[in-house]
Design a protein around this motif. Structure first.
Motif, PDB file in Angstrom:
ATOM      1  N   ARG A  15      53.135 -44.112 100.982  1.00  0.00           N
ATOM      2  CA  ARG A  15      51.868 -44.114 100.251  1.00  0.00           C
ATOM      3  C   ARG A  15      51.018 -42.897 100.612  1.00  0.00           C
ATOM      4  O   ARG A  15      50.482 -42.217  99.736  1.00  0.00           O
ATOM      5  CB  ARG A  15      51.106 -45.406 100.546  1.00  0.00           C
ATOM      6  N   TYR A  16      50.915 -42.589 101.905  1.00  0.00           N
ATOM      7  CA  TYR A  16      50.098 -41.457 102.334  1.00  0.00           C
ATOM      8  C   TYR A  16      50.695 -40.124 101.896  1.00  0.00           C
ATOM      9  O   TYR A  16      49.977 -39.217 101.439  1.00  0.00           O
ATOM     10  CB  TYR A  16      49.925 -41.474 103.852  1.00  0.00           C
ATOM     11  N   LEU A  17      52.018 -39.989 102.022  1.00  0.00           N
ATOM     12  CA  LEU A  17      52.667 -38.750 101.590  1.00  0.00           C
ATOM     13  C   LEU A  17      52.551 -38.584 100.084  1.00  0.00           C
ATOM     14  O   LEU A  17      52.351 -37.468  99.580  1.00  0.00           O
ATOM     15  CB  LEU A  17      54.143 -38.744 102.009  1.00  0.00           C
ATOM     16  N   GLY A  18      52.674 -39.696  99.363  1.00  0.00           N
ATOM     17  CA  GLY A  18      52.527 -39.631  97.904  1.00  0.00           C
ATOM     18  C   GLY A  18      51.140 -39.172  97.502  1.00  0.00           C
ATOM     19  O   GLY A  18      50.968 -38.413  96.544  1.00  0.00           O
ATOM     20  N   GLN A  24      50.205 -31.629  94.174  1.00  0.00           N
ATOM     21  CA  GLN A  24      51.169 -30.537  94.134  1.00  0.00           C
ATOM     22  C   GLN A  24      52.343 -30.870  93.222  1.00  0.00           C
ATOM     23  O   GLN A  24      52.819 -30.012  92.480  1.00  0.00           O
ATOM     24  CB  GLN A  24      51.669 -30.215  95.541  1.00  0.00           C
ATOM     25  N   PHE A  25      52.803 -32.122  93.262  1.00  0.00           N
ATOM     26  CA  PHE A  25      53.874 -32.543  92.355  1.00  0.00           C
ATOM     27  C   PHE A  25      53.443 -32.399  90.902  1.00  0.00           C
ATOM     28  O   PHE A  25      54.246 -32.029  90.040  1.00  0.00           O
ATOM     29  CB  PHE A  25      54.273 -33.998  92.634  1.00  0.00           C
ATOM     30  N   PHE A  26      52.163 -32.696  90.636  1.00  0.00           N
ATOM     31  CA  PHE A  26      51.641 -32.564  89.280  1.00  0.00           C
ATOM     32  C   PHE A  26      51.724 -31.108  88.815  1.00  0.00           C
ATOM     33  O   PHE A  26      52.172 -30.819  87.690  1.00  0.00           O
ATOM     34  CB  PHE A  26      50.190 -33.050  89.235  1.00  0.00           C
ATOM     35  N   PHE A  27      51.312 -30.162  89.672  1.00  0.00           N
ATOM     36  CA  PHE A  27      51.359 -28.747  89.299  1.00  0.00           C
ATOM     37  C   PHE A  27      52.796 -28.240  89.205  1.00  0.00           C
ATOM     38  O   PHE A  27      53.106 -27.396  88.359  1.00  0.00           O
ATOM     39  CB  PHE A  27      50.559 -27.897  90.296  1.00  0.00           C
ATOM     40  N   ILE A 216      56.771 -26.506 104.116  1.00  0.00           N
ATOM     41  CA  ILE A 216      56.255 -27.777 104.637  1.00  0.00           C
ATOM     42  C   ILE A 216      56.152 -28.822 103.524  1.00  0.00           C
ATOM     43  O   ILE A 216      56.579 -29.976 103.683  1.00  0.00           O
ATOM     44  CB  ILE A 216      54.890 -27.556 105.310  1.00  0.00           C
ATOM     45  N   PHE A 217      55.591 -28.412 102.369  1.00  0.00           N
ATOM     46  CA  PHE A 217      55.442 -29.361 101.262  1.00  0.00           C
ATOM     47  C   PHE A 217      56.805 -29.788 100.718  1.00  0.00           C
ATOM     48  O   PHE A 217      56.958 -30.924 100.260  1.00  0.00           O
ATOM     49  CB  PHE A 217      54.581 -28.744 100.159  1.00  0.00           C
ATOM     50  N   GLY A 221      58.000 -33.517 100.614  1.00  0.00           N
ATOM     51  CA  GLY A 221      58.478 -34.080  99.357  1.00  0.00           C
ATOM     52  C   GLY A 221      59.806 -34.783  99.537  1.00  0.00           C
ATOM     53  O   GLY A 221      60.033 -35.874  98.973  1.00  0.00           O
ATOM     54  N   LEU A 222      60.702 -34.178 100.322  1.00  0.00           N
ATOM     55  CA  LEU A 222      62.001 -34.792 100.593  1.00  0.00           C
ATOM     56  C   LEU A 222      61.831 -36.097 101.363  1.00  0.00           C
ATOM     57  O   LEU A 222      62.498 -37.102 101.070  1.00  0.00           O
ATOM     58  CB  LEU A 222      62.875 -33.815 101.383  1.00  0.00           C
ATOM     59  N   ILE A 223      60.911 -36.090 102.334  1.00  0.00           N
ATOM     60  CA  ILE A 223      60.652 -37.308 103.111  1.00  0.00           C
ATOM     61  C   ILE A 223      60.102 -38.410 102.204  1.00  0.00           C
ATOM     62  O   ILE A 223      60.464 -39.584 102.334  1.00  0.00           O
ATOM     63  CB  ILE A 223      59.665 -37.004 104.258  1.00  0.00           C
TER      64      ILE A 223
END
Length: 241
Positions: A15-18, A24-27, A216-217, A221-223
């Motif tokens: 939840r926190y990573l999301g 950033q995922f949106f962009f 890092i991002f 994202g993989l995690i």
């Protein structure tokens, strides 16, 4: 009990990573859509560029030996020498390296005289010649310096920024030293540049794909993805038995 503790901890991290990565995922997604649904030739302005002019020599050209040594100092090095067309006239473009850096000289290929730095009127003529549509000039500016965010970054300075109205809707950059068009910049390109910056997460030079922020991002994202898979398997009926 241990399984539920792992599930709770995994769900918390997911939840926190999301939340952190969501913007950033949106962009990344928005950029991918724009890149895949737009024509790269239009973004570069290739659809507005006319072909290179054909050089016609009505007179013999002067020999480079008659002027090269006149412009080169004892410690200078000649990097390149070629014939170019400037407003339908042949010129030698001589690029050489001196103690002050890299320099460019334009020599009239017919009479051997050095061409004066490009003025505004000639810059507009060169820009119009390269543009394959007819449009009015709305703004002209001589640029002597840029930063890493400027749309003309990394190209020869000084340069004229000549902005054309519709149907071009484009800024044409003409190098004062080279007397040629360096690049076209339109609103489509500016949108592309912004989304590419967000895609690479390089907010300075745009093209450094090895920056640590992107690394890092990407790892986060993989995690996030792996934690989602983990939650799926841990909360399935098979695993909860």
């Amino acid at each position: 009990m241990r399984k539920y503790k792992i599930i709770h901890l995994t769900r918390k991290w997911h939840r926190y990573l999301g939340l952190i990565l969501g913007i950033q995922f949106f962009f990344w997604t928005l950029g991918g859509l724009y890149f895949s649904w737009t024509n790269i030739d239009e973004i570069r302005g290739d659809n507005l560029k006319s072909g290179n002019p054909i050089l016609n020599f009505e007179k013999d050209l002067v020999s480079p030996s008659s002027f090269v040594h006149h412009h080169l100092g004892a410690n200078d090095s000649l990097l390149s020498l070629k014939v170019v067309s400037i407003l339908d006239k042949p010129f030698y473009e001589m690029v050489f390296k001196s103690n002050e850096g890299t320099n460019t000289k334009l020599i009239n290929a017919i009479n051997g005289k050095t061409r004066l730095p490009l003025n505004t009127d000639d810059a507009i003529k060169i820009a119009r010649q390269k543009l394959n549509v007819t449009a009015e000039v709305t703004h002209t500016e001589l640029i002597t310096e840029t930063n890493t965010h400027h749309e003309y970054r990394g190209r020869p300075l000084p340069a004229y920024a000549i902005t054309f109205d519709a149907p071009a809707n484009t800024t044409v950059y003409v190098s004062q030293d080279h007397a040629n068009v360096q690049t076209f910049r339109s609103q489509k390109w500016r949108i592309f540049d912004f989304l590419w910056m967000m895609h690479t997460m390089d907010y300075q030079e745009r093209d450094n794909l090895n920056n640590w922020l992107l690394r890092i991002f990407s790892i986060f994202g993989l995690i996030t993805i792996l934690s989602g898979f983990t939650l799926y398997f841990l909360t399935s009926k098979k695993w909860l038995r």
